[in-house]
Design a protein around this motif. Structure first.
Motif, PDB file in Angstrom:
ATOM      1  N   GLN A   1      33.330 -23.310  23.684  1.00 35.18           N
ATOM      2  CA  GLN A   1      33.159 -22.539  24.915  1.00 35.18           C
ATOM      3  C   GLN A   1      33.949 -21.247  24.866  1.00 35.18           C
ATOM      4  O   GLN A   1      33.435 -20.161  25.188  1.00 35.18           O
ATOM      5  CB  GLN A   1      33.625 -23.379  26.121  1.00 35.18           C
ATOM      6  N   GLU A   2      35.194 -21.371  24.475  1.00 34.42           N
ATOM      7  CA  GLU A   2      36.024 -20.170  24.399  1.00 34.42           C
ATOM      8  C   GLU A   2      35.460 -19.172  23.380  1.00 34.42           C
ATOM      9  O   GLU A   2      35.473 -17.965  23.617  1.00 34.42           O
ATOM     10  CB  GLU A   2      37.454 -20.559  24.033  1.00 34.42           C
TER      11      GLU A   2
ATOM     12  N   GLN B   1      24.502 -37.126  29.907  1.00 32.88           N
ATOM     13  CA  GLN B   1      23.111 -36.945  30.345  1.00 32.88           C
ATOM     14  C   GLN B   1      22.937 -37.339  31.811  1.00 32.88           C
ATOM     15  O   GLN B   1      22.198 -36.688  32.555  1.00 32.88           O
ATOM     16  CB  GLN B   1      22.194 -37.776  29.447  1.00 32.88           C
ATOM     17  N   GLU B   2      23.612 -38.414  32.244  1.00 32.21           N
ATOM     18  CA  GLU B   2      23.541 -38.810  33.660  1.00 32.21           C
ATOM     19  C   GLU B   2      24.156 -37.733  34.554  1.00 32.21           C
ATOM     20  O   GLU B   2      23.617 -37.396  35.618  1.00 32.21           O
ATOM     21  CB  GLU B   2      24.277 -40.135  33.843  1.00 32.21           C
TER      22      GLU B   2
ATOM     23  N   ASN C   1      23.430 -33.194  38.355  1.00 33.20           N
ATOM     24  CA  ASN C   1      23.641 -31.766  38.612  1.00 33.20           C
ATOM     25  C   ASN C   1      22.337 -31.052  38.945  1.00 33.20           C
ATOM     26  O   ASN C   1      22.315 -30.112  39.738  1.00 33.20           O
ATOM     27  CB  ASN C   1      24.296 -31.134  37.397  1.00 33.20           C
ATOM     28  N   GLU C   2      21.243 -31.523  38.381  1.00 36.04           N
ATOM     29  CA  GLU C   2      19.949 -30.907  38.678  1.00 36.04           C
ATOM     30  C   GLU C   2      19.489 -31.197  40.098  1.00 36.04           C
ATOM     31  O   GLU C   2      18.686 -30.454  40.655  1.00 36.04           O
ATOM     32  CB  GLU C   2      18.892 -31.398  37.682  1.00 36.04           C
TER      33      GLU C   2
ATOM     34  N   GLU D   1      28.847 -25.608  31.307  1.00 36.64           N
ATOM     35  CA  GLU D   1      29.953 -26.376  31.863  1.00 36.64           C
ATOM     36  C   GLU D   1      29.996 -27.793  31.308  1.00 36.64           C
ATOM     37  O   GLU D   1      31.029 -28.469  31.360  1.00 36.64           O
ATOM     38  CB  GLU D   1      29.849 -26.419  33.393  1.00 36.64           C
ATOM     39  N   PHE D   2      28.869 -28.258  30.803  1.00 42.82           N
ATOM     40  CA  PHE D   2      28.810 -29.616  30.256  1.00 42.82           C
ATOM     41  C   PHE D   2      29.117 -29.647  28.760  1.00 42.82           C
ATOM     42  O   PHE D   2      28.976 -30.679  28.121  1.00 42.82           O
ATOM     43  CB  PHE D   2      27.432 -30.235  30.513  1.00 42.82           C
TER      44      PHE D   2
END
Length: 1697
Positions: A886-887, A859-860, A865-866, A878-879
C-alpha cells in the motif's frame, strides 16, 4: 633437488640470452589485393607479412615488412615484382623481386602519413602511387631508378581504385565512390606532366545527364518584362571561385556510384556501379554509355562450373538471406578482361562471362562461389583466373580448359581469436577464429590439416595437457570439447552449458586435471578436464569483481592446484589477487565440497586475497609466490612477492619489489614459459618482448604484429619451449616463431618437457582411448533433453489438473515448460528449490490453510462493504493487507501526480511564454491596435489598419529624403528659370493656348502618370520622383522610402475615419440601451413574451477581451489553495450574516406589510390593481338583501371603470413600444449605411495601398536585379582575371616548350649531320685500301642485320598482346642488333685479301655508324614526342584564349544588358476600366515588346517637325517625278533601238549559218516541189507493203527455228544433268588429287608454274605496249580523216561586230 632446479634455471637463462627468434611460418588472410606474381604463384599482404602461395603445390613463401604493418600493396606479374608501403610517419615504398625476394629499389616520397593505393604499369618500369590525408597526391615513379617523374595533388579527394591503361602507360584511371577520372601523362623529353579529365557519369537511373554550363548565360532564353536572365550563381550572390560550379541542391542530380573499372584492348573502359548498371566509357571522348542486356537467340539454361568446398551456410536463416541476396540485382565488384570477352562478378557470388557488341551484351554464368566476389585477376599468361571473395577465400579457374574451380585458400570468416599447441606440443597446433571456426595446422611448416565450424561466436580456446582435446568457450556460455585424436577429422564430443554469461577465460592446470573457466560478473567454474569423467562441472565461485586473468600452479607432491584470479574493482582502482586451492577431494567427494546450489565451500578452496599497489591488466604467478603484473595506466612490468601466510580479512596493500619500464603501448598482458624461465609481454604495438623471469632483462624481441592491427591478441608456448604461437587482434595473422638453437642451448626446456610427458603419458593414453570412444555431439543429442523436459511437464500437468497452483508450483512448472536447454547453474538452482520444497512441505500446508481462512474472511468483509452506503463504503485498496505494498502504491501515485503536475506546469509555462511573445510582437508593439466594426443588421465588417510606431531610424531616413527632395526641387526650379531667361519669348497667343491646354490635361493625366490615387486618400504625391527619372540606385531607394510614407499616411487617414465611426457605434449602443430599459418595462407591464434586442460589441470590436479570462469561460472547477479556500469560506459567512440581519429589520417588515414595500402608488400599478369582491358573493342571489344588491352594483361599476382605465393604459403603452422600436430601427439602419460607406472607403484605400506596394515591389525587383547584374559582372571579372593568369602560365609553357623543341631539334640536326658525315667520310678514312676492297667494304658498311620480328602468339589468351613500342621492347631490339653486329664483325665475314687491322678498323667504324643511327632514331622519336607536347600546350593556350574572348563577349553583353535595363524603366499607369473600341482594328499591333514610352510634348514636337519635313519632301518628290518621267521615256526609246539592232544581227547570223542541204537545193531549184513530194510518198507506200509481206514470211521462219531450238534445249538439259553428275565425281577426285598434291613436295611444280606465269606476264606486257602503239596510230589517222572532211565540207563561221 631444489638446488638442481635452480642451477638448471640459471643455465637456461644464460642460454636464453644468447638465443634468437626466427619466423617459422605465417598463416592468415586479409581479403585484399591478391594478385599473380607469376603464372603459378599468387601473393597477398597479411599483417606485417606478404605471403606467396604456389597454386599447384600450395607451398608458401613469406616476406616480412621490417617496419610493421603492410600498407598499400601492388603486384606486377609481367615483371615478377611486388611493391608495398609501410605504415609509419613518412612511409617508404619497397619493391622486391620474386622468387629471390631481393629488394629491387626503395622509394621515399613526400607522403606524411600513408599511401592508399599502388599500381604498376602493364609494361615498363612505372609505378603510380596515391597518398592519403593530408596530401591526396598522385605520383608517377620510375621504380627501377627510384625517380619521381611527376606528381599532382587534389586535396580532399579519396580514391578507391587505380589502374594503368595496358595499351598505353600514359593513361591512368582513378575512381572513387562518386566519380571516375582519366589522367594523361604528357612527356616532354625528361619532363612529365599529369592532366586530369573527369568522366561525366549518367544519373542513378541510367539516363544521361545533360551537360549545362551553369556559369554562362543562355541567349536563347529571354524575359522582356523581368529583365535579363542571369545564371543561378549571380542570383545567389556568388562572385568568386564557387560561382563557377554552384548549383542549387534541387538541381543536383545524383550520378551512379562506381564500384569497379577495367581497361579494354581498344583503350576503352568498362565500369560497374552500385545501382547495378553496366557502362562503357570512351577514353578519348570521355563519354559514358549504358550497355543493355540482349539475350542470345539460342540461349539455354546457363551452365555453371561446380566445385567442392565446405558448406558456408549451416543455418536456414542464413540460407534464406543468401537466396534473398541472389534474387536482387547484382552489383559488379570485380572485372577482368580476356581475349574472348569480359569476366565480371559481384555481390551475388556468380562469375559471368560477357560478350559485348556495340551497346548490347550477352551474358553467360561461368561458375558460382556462393560468396560476394571482390576481385578478379588473370595470370600473366591469361590462362588462369583468380577469384577473391570478401570472406577471404581464393579460387582459381582456367577458362580455356573449362576445368573445375579450385579453392586455393579457405580462409576463415573472421580474425584469429587464439591459438595453442596440441599435446605433446611438437606436431600439431590448433587455432580458433571469432566466428567459431577451429583450424588444425601442422607445426613443422604450417600446412592446413582440417577445419571445424561451430557456427557460434567464440571467446576463448585452450588445449588440454592430459588428452588430445580442445576446449572452446563461446559468448552464450557454452564450452565445446573437441576431439583431435584424428587431426584430419576433428569432432565435437561434448558441450557444457554453464550459464547465460559469456566465457572470457579458459585455463588448464599443468596436470590437465582441471579446467578453470572465467565468465562474466566474476563467475569462475571448475570442470573436470578428463574425458573419462565426461567433463563434469565440479562447482563454481563468485568473486568480487570482473575477472581479468587466470593463472594455475600444480604441485606434484601434494597434487594441489592453486588458482590465481586477477581483479580490478572500480571502487578502489587498483589490482586485487584472489587465490584459491583445488584439492583432489572435489573430484573424489564432490557433494561434500559444494553447497546445494553448486558453489564451492570456502573451507575447501581456502581463498586468499591480496591488494596490490597498481591497477594491472595482466598477471602471472610462479611456484615461489612471485607475481608479475603489467600496469594498466602506464607501460610498466611490476614484480611482487606474496606472503606465505595471508588471511582473508587482511587487506593490506602489497607493494612491488621491482618495476621496469616497458617500451610498449599499454594495456598489455604477460605470459610465462612452461618451465617459468621466460616472461613474455605483448601489447597493442604488436612487438613480442621476452624477458628473463628473474632479472626482467629483455633477451629477445620480435615485431610480428603491428599497432594498426590492434597488436597481439594471444600467445602460447609449446611444452618443449621450441615454438611460440602469436596471433594478431585485427590483422588476421597467425605467426609461428622458433628459437634458433645451437647445440644444447635449449636443453633445460627439453628436459622439462620430457619430465612433464613422463608424468602425463599414462593419463594421455587412457584419456585418448576414452575420447575416441565418445560419440560425436550434434544438435540431435540436445533434442533428447528437450523431449524429456516436455514429458516431465506433461506429467506434472496431468497429475494436478484440479489442484490450485501456488506461487512456488507455478514458478517450478513455468521453468520446466519455458526452458529449452537449462544451464548447469540453473539446474543446481532448480535442484535446490526442489529439496527446499520437499523439506518444508508440512509447513507449507499449514500456511496454505491459514491463507485460505484469511482469504475467506476478507471476501466476507468485502461483500459487507458493498452493501453499505457510498459514504460509508471503503475503497478496494483498504482491504489490501500488504501495508508495504500500500505504501509503495501510494508513493508511486504521489510521484506520478507530482510528475504530471510538473509536466502541466512546464507546459503552462511554455504556453505563457509563447503568449507573452505573441502579445509583445502583435499587440504591445502596435501603436494602433487592430479591431473591427460590424453593422447592426447587415453582414458587413470593417477592420482598421494595425500600425506600429515608426522607429527613429525610419523617421531620420524619411527626413533625409524629404530634405534631399527639397534641395533637388529648388535646384531644378533655378535651372528652369535660367533656361527660360535664355530662350526666346513665347508669343502671347501660343502661351495662353498652352496654359489653357495644360490646365485641362493636368487633372486627367496627373493620376495616370503617377500610377495611383493616393493623393485622394491622404497621400502627398508631389514629393515623389517622376517614374521616368528613376535611373540610379539612390533614387530608387529614396522613392521606396517616400512610397512607404504615403502608405503610412493613407492608413493613418483611414484609421481616423474608422475611429470616428467606432465612437459613433458606442454612442448608438448607449442610446439603444437607454430605450431598451423603457421597452423592457413596457413588455413586463403588458406581460408580452417578446425578447428585447440588446446590441453589444463583439470580440472583434473589443479585441482586449482575448487577453483576459472571465470566470464564466472556465468550465472546470477552480483549484483553490488551502489559504484561498479558507478566505472564500470566511467571505461567504459574512455575506450570509449580512442577509440575515437585513431580513430581521422591523422597519422593512412593516413597510412591506402595509404598502407592499413602496411609499407611493405609481401609474404603472393600475394594471395590477384588483378590486376585492364583497364577502356575500359566495351566497346565492336569492339570499341577498337590498343593501347587498346596492353594494354589488357599485362593485360592478367600479370594475367596469377599472377595466376601461386598464385598456386605455395598455393602448398607450403599445403605442409607446412601437415608437421606441421604430426609433431604434431607424438609428441603427443609419449607422449601417455609415459602415457601408466606410467599407467602400476601405476597399479603395486597399486599392491605393496595393498600387503603392506594386510600385515598391517593382523598385525592389529592379534593385535586386541591379545587384545581381553587379554580382554577375564581378564574377565575370574574377573569372577573366583567373583566365588571364592561366593564359600567362600557358603562354610561358608554350614558350618554354618551343625553346626546348628548338634546342632539341638543333641537337637532332647536328646528330643527323654527323651521321651523314660519317657515311661520306668512309672512303676518305679507308683511302689506303685498294679500290676493289673499298667498294666491297662500303657495301658491308651499309649492310644492316635484319630486324628482329615480333613473334605473334596467335594462341595466347592475352587480350593486350606484346607492346613493341615500350622501352623494354626497344632495349631488347637494341640488344639483338648489337648481338647481330657482333656476329657480323667476326673474322669469318672478312673479305679475302683484306688485312686484319683494316677489318678491325672497319668493324669499329661500322659499329660507330650503327650506334649513331640508333641515337638519331631515338632522338627523332623524342623530338616527335616533344612536338606533340608543344602542340598540346599550344592547343591549351588557344583554348584559354578562346575562353577569354568568350568571357569578354559575355562581359560586353552583360554591360549592354545592364545599360538597357537602367534605361528601360518599368512605369506604372492608372487607366480607366472598361473596353475601348478601335475603328481600324486590323492595323492594331498587340505586341509592345519594342515599344518606347515618351512624353506627349516630345511626340507633338516630333509631329510638327515631321509635317514640315513631309511637305518639303512632297515638293521634292513632284519635281523628281517630272524629271524621272523624261528619263524613263529616253531610256525606253534607247531600249527599243537596241532591241531592233539585236534582231537584225540575229537574222544575219541565221542566214550565214544556214546549211544548204540537198532537199533545200531541190526546193530552190525545182519549180513544182509539191508534186515531187507526192510522188515520193506513193513510192514509199508501195515499198512499205512489200516489206510487210517479207516481214511476215520471216516471222514464220523464225517460229520454226524457235521450235527446233526448244527441242535442242531439252536435249542439252538432259546432257547437262549427266555432265553435272560426272562433275561431282570429278570434283571428288580433284579434291583428292589436291590433298595428294599438297601433301607431296610441289616445289619443282610451283617453280615451273611460276616461270609460266612470268612468261604470260611478259607476253601480256608486250601486247599491252603494242595495243598502245596501235591506238596512237588510230588517233593520228582519225585526225587526218577529220581534217580531210573539213576540207571537203567547209563551214561558215560567225562574224563578230
Amino acid at each position: 633437488m631444489e638446488s638442481n632446479e635452480e642451477n638448471g634455471e640459471d643455465n637456461g637463462r644464460r642460454l636464453a640470452r644468447k638465443a634468437e627468434l626466427e619466423m617459422r611460418w605465417v598463416q592468415g588472410f586479409t581479403n585484399r589485393n591478391v594478385g599473380f606474381v607469376n603464372n603459378k604463384t599468387i601473393c597477398y599482404p597479411c599483417g606485417n607479412y606478404i605471403l606467396f602461395v604456389d597454386i599447384e603445390t600450395k607451398k608458401k613463401t613469406v616476406l616480412k615488412c621490417k617496419n610493421g604493418h603492410v600498407g598499400a600493396f601492388a603486384v606486377n606479374g609481367n615483371s615478377q615484382v611486388v611493391a608495398f608501403s609501410d605504415q609509419k610517419l613518412n612511409p617508404i615504398i619497397y619493391i622486391y623481386t620474386f622468387p629471390g625476394l631481393v629488394k629491387q629499389s626503395e622509394i621515399k616520397g613526400e607522403a606524411q602519413l600513408d599511401y592508399s593505393l599502388l599500381a604498376f604499369s602493364y609494361m615498363g618500369p612505372y609505378l603510380a602511387t596515391y597518398s592519403s590525408i593530408p596530401e591526396f597526391a598522385l605520383s608517377i615513379w620510375d621504380w627501377q631508378e627510384s625517380i619521381l617523374l611527376c606528381s599532382k595533388s587534389q586535396p580532399g579527394v579519396k580514391v578507391t581504385s587505380m589502374s594503368f591503361n595496358p595499351m598505353n602507360w600514359h593513361q591512368l584511371c582513378l575512381s572513387n565512390e562518386n566519380s571516375l577520372t582519366v589522367w594523361n601523362i604528357e612527356r616532354n623529353d625528361q619532363e612529365h606532366h599529369l592532366k586530369s579529365k573527369p568522366v561525366r557519369l549518367p544519373a542513378e537511373d541510367g539516363s544521361p545527364m545533360c551537360k549545362q554550363d551553369v556559369f554562362f548565360s543562355h541567349p536563347d532564353i529571354q524575359d522582356l518584362y523581368y529583365g535579363p536572365v542571369l545564371p543561378i550563381s549571380a542570383i545567389a550572390g556568388l562572385a568568386g571561385d564557387e560561382a563557377e560550379t554552384f548549383r542549387p541542391k534541387d538541381d543536383i542530380q545524383p550520378s551512379v556510384h562506381p564500384t569497379v573499372h577495367c581497361w579494354t584492348a581498344t583503350s576503352d573502359l568498362y565500369m560497374g556501379c552500385e545501382e547495378g548498371h553496366f557502362l562503357a566509357i570512351n577514353a578519348e571522348t570521355l563519354k559514358a554509355s549504358l550497355l543493355y542486356y540482349k539475350p542470345a537467340q539460342d540461349a539455354t539454361e546457363p551452365r555453371r562450373t561446380k566445385f567442392r568446398s565446405f558448406p558456408l551456410l549451416c543455418d536456414d536463416s542464413l540460407k534464406k538471406e543468401e537466396d534473398k541476396r541472389r534474387a536482387q540485382k547484382p552489383v559488379l565488384l570485380a572485372m577482368a578482361y580476356h581475349k574472348d570477352g569480359l569476366y565480371a562478378a559481384g555481390s551475388d557470388g556468380i562469375v559471368r562471362f560477357y560478350q559485348i557488341k556495340g551497346t548490347h551484351y550477352q551474358m553467360d554464368d561461368s561458375f558460382d562461389v556462393s560468396e560476394p566476389i571482390t576481385s578478379l585477376d588473370f595470370s600473366p599468361d591469361y590462362n588462369t583466373l583468380l577469384v577473391e571473395t570478401d570472406k577471404g577465400s581464393v579460387y582459381v579457374y582456367q577458362p580455356s580448359q573449362n576445368e573445375e574451380v579450385i579453392k586455393v585458400l579457405d580462409a576463415c570468416n573472421d580474425h584469429f581469436l587464439s591459438a595453442d599447441f596440441l599435446t605433446p606440443g611438437n606436431k600439431y597446433c590448433v587455432s580458433v577464429a571469432i566466428s567459431g571456426e577451429v583450424h588444425v595446422w601442422l607445426l613443422e611448416d604450417g600446412t592446413f590439416i582440417s577445419k571445424l565450424c561451430l557456427n557460434t561466436q567464440a571467446t576463448a580456446m585452450v588445449c588440454c595437457p592430459s588428452s588430445y582435446s580442445v576446449a572452446v568457450g563461446t559468448k552464450v556460455g557454452h564450452i565445446y570439447f573437441i576431439d583431435v585424436t584424428k587431426a584430419e577429422m576433428p569432432r565435437v564430443v561434448h558441450r557444457v552449458f554453464l550459464s547465460d554469461l559469456p566465457v572470457h577465460h579458459l585455463q588448464y592446470d599443468q596436470s590437465g586435471q582441471y579446467l578453470i573457466t572465467g565468465a562474466a560478473e566474476g563467475h569462475i567454474f571448475i570442470l573436470d578436464a578428463r574425458p573419462s569423467k565426461l567433463f563434469q562441472v565440479l562447482g563454481y565461485l563468485v568473486l568480487s569483481s570482473e575477472v581479468l586473468g587466470l593463472s594455475a600452479i600444480y604441485d606434484v607432491e601434494s597434487e594441489l592446484v592453486e588458482v590465481m584470479a586477477l581483479l580490478c574493482p572500480p571502487d578502489i582502482k587498483r589490482a586485487r589477487l584472489e587465490i584459491f586451492c583445488l584439492p583432489t577431494a572435489i573430484t573424489i567427494d564432490n557433494d561434500e565440497c559444494i553447497d546445494e546450489r553448486g558453489m564451492l565451500k570456502n573451507r575447501v578452496i581456502q581463498k586468499h586475497q591480496y591488494e596490490l599497489d597498481y591497477p594491472l591488466s595482466s598477471a602471472v604467478r610462479q611456484k615461489d609466490d612471485t607475481v608479475y603484473g603489467y600496469c594498466n595506466h602506464a607501460p610498466f612490468i611490476c614484480k611482487y612477492h606474496l606472503a606465505k601466510k595471508k588471511t582473508w580479512k587482511d587487506v593490506s596493500v602489497t607493494l612491488s619489489e621491482k618495476k621496469i619500464p616497458s617500451n610498449q603501448f599499454a594495456p598489455g598482458f604477460l605470459h610465462l614459459s612452461p618451465n617459468s624461465q621466460l616472461l613474455t609481454s605483448v601489447a597493442k604495438d604488436g612487438v613480442l618482448f621476452i624477458h628473463d623471469a628473474v632479472t626482467l632483462e629483455t633477451v629477445a624481441q620480435e615485431h610480428c604484429h603491428s599497432y594498426q592491427g590492434q597488436g597481439i591478441g594471444s600467445l602460447s608456448f609449446s611444452l618443449d619451449g621450441q615454438f611460440i604461437l602469436v596471433n594478431g587482434v585485427d590483422d588476421g595473422t597467425l605467426v609461428c616463431l622458433k628459437w634458433k638453437t645451437g647445440g644444447d642451448e635449449m636443453k633445460e626446456a627439453t628436459d622439462y618437457w620430457r619430465r612433464i610427458l613422463a608424468v602425463l603419458n599414462n593419463s594421455i593414453y587412457n584419456e585418448n582411448n576414452v575420447l575416441k570412444s565418445m560419440a560425436e555431439w550434434n544438435i540431435a543429442t540436445e533434442s533428447l533433453l528437450e523431449s524429456s523436459l516436455e514429458k516431465e511437464s506433461q506429467e506434472v500437468l496431468q497429475k494436478k489438473p484440479s489442484v490450485e497452483v501456488t506461487d512456488e508450483d507455478s514458478y517450478h512448472n513455468l521453468n520446466i515448460l519455458s526452458t529449452d536447454e537449462m544451464t548447469w547453474l540453473n539446474q543446481k538452482v532448480q535442484k535446490a528449490i526442489k529439496e527446499e520444497i520437499k523439506k518444508f512441505a508440512d509447513k507449507r500446508k499449514e500456511l496454505k490453510k491459514g491463507i485460505k481462512k484469511l482469504r475467506k474472511t476478507i471476501q466476507e468483509m468485502m461483500y459487507e462493504n458493498e452493501q453499505v452506503p457510498d459514504i460509508e463504503r471503503l475503497d478496494q485498496q483498504e482491504f489490501n493487507l500488504d501495508i508495504e505494498e500500500q505504501e509503495r502504491l501510494q508513493a508511486e501515485s504521489e510521484q506520478e501526480v507530482a510528475r504530471v503536475r510538473k509536466e502541466i506546469e512546464m507546459e503552462n509555462l511554455a504556453k505563457c511564454y509563447l503568449r507573452d511573445i505573441i502579445k509583445k510582437e502583435c499587440w504591445d508593439s502596435m501603436s494602433i491596435k487592430g479591431h473591427a466594426i460590424k453593422c447592426f443588421h447587415a453582414a458587413y465588417k470593417v477592420t482598421n489598419y494595425p500600425m506600429k510606431e515608426r522607429s527613429k531610424e525610419e523617421l531620420e531616413a524619411l527626413e533625409r529624403v524629404l530634405q534631399l527632395k527639397k534641395i533637388e526641387s529648388a535646384d531644378l526650379k533655378i535651372r528652369k528659370e535660367i533656361v527660360e531667361f535664355q530662350s526666346q519669348a513665347i508669343p502671347p497667343k501660343e502661351e495662353g493656348e498652352k496654359v489653357e491646354e495644360e490646365a485641362v490635361t493636368d487633372e486627367s493625366t496627373s493620376n495616370s502618370l503617377i500610377g495611383s490615387l493616393s493623393a485622394q486618400f491622404g497621400g502627398d504625391t508631389s514629393i515623389l520622383y517622376h517614374q521616368m527619372d528613376l535611373h540610379t540606385r539612390e533614387e530608387k531607394i529614396n522613392q521606396i522610402i517616400l512610397l512607404q510614407d504615403i502608405i503610412y499616411k493613407v492608413k493613418t487617414a483611414f484609421n481616423k475615419e474608422f475611429d470616428t465611426v467606432a465612437r459613433q457605434k458606442e454612442q448608438e449602443i448607449a442610446r439603444v440601451k437607454e430605450r431598451n430599459l423603457r421597452i423592457q418595462e413596457i413588455v413586463e407591464q403588458l406581460e408580452l413574451q417578446e425578447e428585447v434586442w440588446e446590441p453589444a460589441l463583439t470580440d472583434d470590436e473589443i479585441p482586449e477581451r482575448a487577453l483576459t479570462v472571465e470566470d464564466s469561460e472556465i468550465k472546470v472547477e477552480k483549484y483553490l489553495t488551502p489559504q484561498q479556500r479558507a478566505k472564500a469560506e470566511m467571505m461567504a459567512k459574512i455575506e450570509m450574516e449580512r442577509r440575515l440581519a437585513a431580513l430581521n429589520s422591523a422597519r422593512q417588515r412593516a413597510l412591506y406589510d402595509m404598502m407592499g414595500g413602496v411609499l407611493e402608488i405609481k401609474k404603472e400599478d393600475i394594471l395590477k390593481i384588483e378590486i376585492p369582491p364583497p364577502p356575500f358573493v359566495s351566497k346565492p342571489d336569492t339570499l341577498w338583501n337590498e343593501e347587498e344588491k346596492k353594494v354589488f352594483k357599485e362593485y360592478e361599476k367600479k370594475v367596469k371603470e377599472l377595466n376601461e382605465e386598464r385598456e386605455k393604459y395598455r393602448k398607450t403603452l403599445e403605442t409607446e413600444l412601437k415608437k421606441l422600436q421604430t426609433s431604434i430601427q431607424e438609428t441603427t439602419q443609419t449607422f449601417d449605411d455609415t459602415v457601408s460607406k466606410l467599407f467602400e472607403r476601405k476597399v479603395k484605400s486597399e486599392m491605393v495601398i496595393y498600387q503603392e506596394e506594386l510600385k515598391i515591389n517593382n523598385l525592389l525587383y529592379s534593385l535586386l536585379l541591379d545587384e545581381e547584374l553587379s554580382t554577375r559582372e564581378a564574377g565575370l571579372n574574377h573569372f577573366l582575371d583567373k583566365k588571364r593568369k592561366e593564359k600567362l602560365s600557358t603562354a610561358e609553357a608554350v614558350q618554354v616548350a618551343r625553346a626546348q623543341v628548338d634546342a632539341y631539334r638543333e641537337t637532332y640536326d647536328n646528330l643527323a649531320a654527323e651521321d651523314k658525315i660519317l657515311e661520306r667520310g668512309f672512303k676518305k678514312e679507308f683511302s689506303d685500301v685498294p679500290a676493289h676492297h673499298i667498294e666491297h667494304l662500303f657495301k658491308l658498311y651499309k649492310r644492316r642485320p635484319r630486324a628482329q620480328k615480333i613473334k605473334m602468339h596467335l594462341d595466347t589468351a592475352n587480350p593486350y598482346g606484346d607492346r613493341p613500342g615500350s622501352a623494354r621492347a626497344y632495349k631488347e631490339a637494341l640488344a639483338h642488333l648489337m648481338k647481330a653486329i657482333d656476329e657480323m664483325d667476326g673474322p669469318e665475314n672478312m673479305p679475302e685479301g683484306l688485312e686484319l687491322p683494316v677489318w678491325e678498323r672497319f668493324c669499329l667504324a661500322r659499329r660507330t655508324k650503327v650506334e649513331s643511327e640508333q641515337l638519331v632514331k631515338r632522338k627523332a622519336l623524342a623530338l616527335a614526342e616533344m612536338q606533340a607536347f608543344l602542340q598540346t600546350r599550344m592547343d591549351d593556350d588557344e583554348k584559354i584564349r578562346m575562353d577569354t574572348e568568350k568571357i569578354l563577349n559575355e562581359l560586353n553583353t552583360l554591360r549592354e544588358e545592364k545599360m538597357r535595363f537602367q534605361l528601360d524603366l518599368t512605369v506604372q499607369f492608372l487607366l480607366k476600366q472598361g473596353q475601348v473600341e478601335l475603328e481600324s482594328a486590323a492595323e492594331l499591333i498587340p505586341d509592345y515588346t519594342d515599344a518606347i514610352l515618351l512624353h506627349k510634348s516630345v511626340i507633338e514636337e516630333l509631329n510638327c517637325t515631321i509635317r514640315a519635313q513631309g511637305e518639303k519632301k512632297i515638293a521634292s518628290m513632284v519635281e523628281s517625278k517630272d524629271f524621272s518621267k523624261g528619263i524613263f521615256q529616253l531610256e525606253w526609246e534607247h531600249k527599243k533601238m537596241k532591241m531592233l539592232m539585236e534582231d537584225l544581227n540575229q537574222r544575219a547570223r541565221d542566214i550565214q549559218n544556214l546549211h544548204v542541204s540537198r532537199d533545200r537545193q531541190l526546193f530552190l531549184r525545182i519549180l513544182n516541189y509539191d508534186s515531187r513530194i507526192t510522188h515520193q510518198v506513193s513510192v514509199m507506200e508501195q515499198t512499205f507493203g512489200v516489206m510487210d509481206k517479207l516481214h511476215k514470211k520471216k516471222v514464220k521462219n523464225c517460229q520454226k527455228v524457235f521450235k527446233d531450238l526448244e527441242k535442242r534445249i531439252s536435249l542439252k538439259e538432259q546432257a547437262n544433268y549427266k555432265l553435272s553428275q560426272e562433275l561431282q565425281e570429278m570434283l571428288v577426285s580433284v579434291s583428292e588429287r589436291r590433298h595428294i598434291f599438297e601433301a607431296a613436295d610441289t616445289r619443282l611444280v610451283s617453280e615451273k608454274a611460276a616461270k609460266e606465269h612470268y612468261q604470260n606476264i611478259v607476253q601480256r606486257r608486250q601486247l599491252v605496249d603494242l595495243a598502245k602503239e596501235q591506238a596512237q596510230e588510230i588517233s593520228v589517222l582519225q585526225a587526218e580523216v577529220e581534217r580531210l572532211r573539213m576540207r571537203t565540207f567547209p563551214a561558215l563561221f560567225e562574224m563578230e561586230y
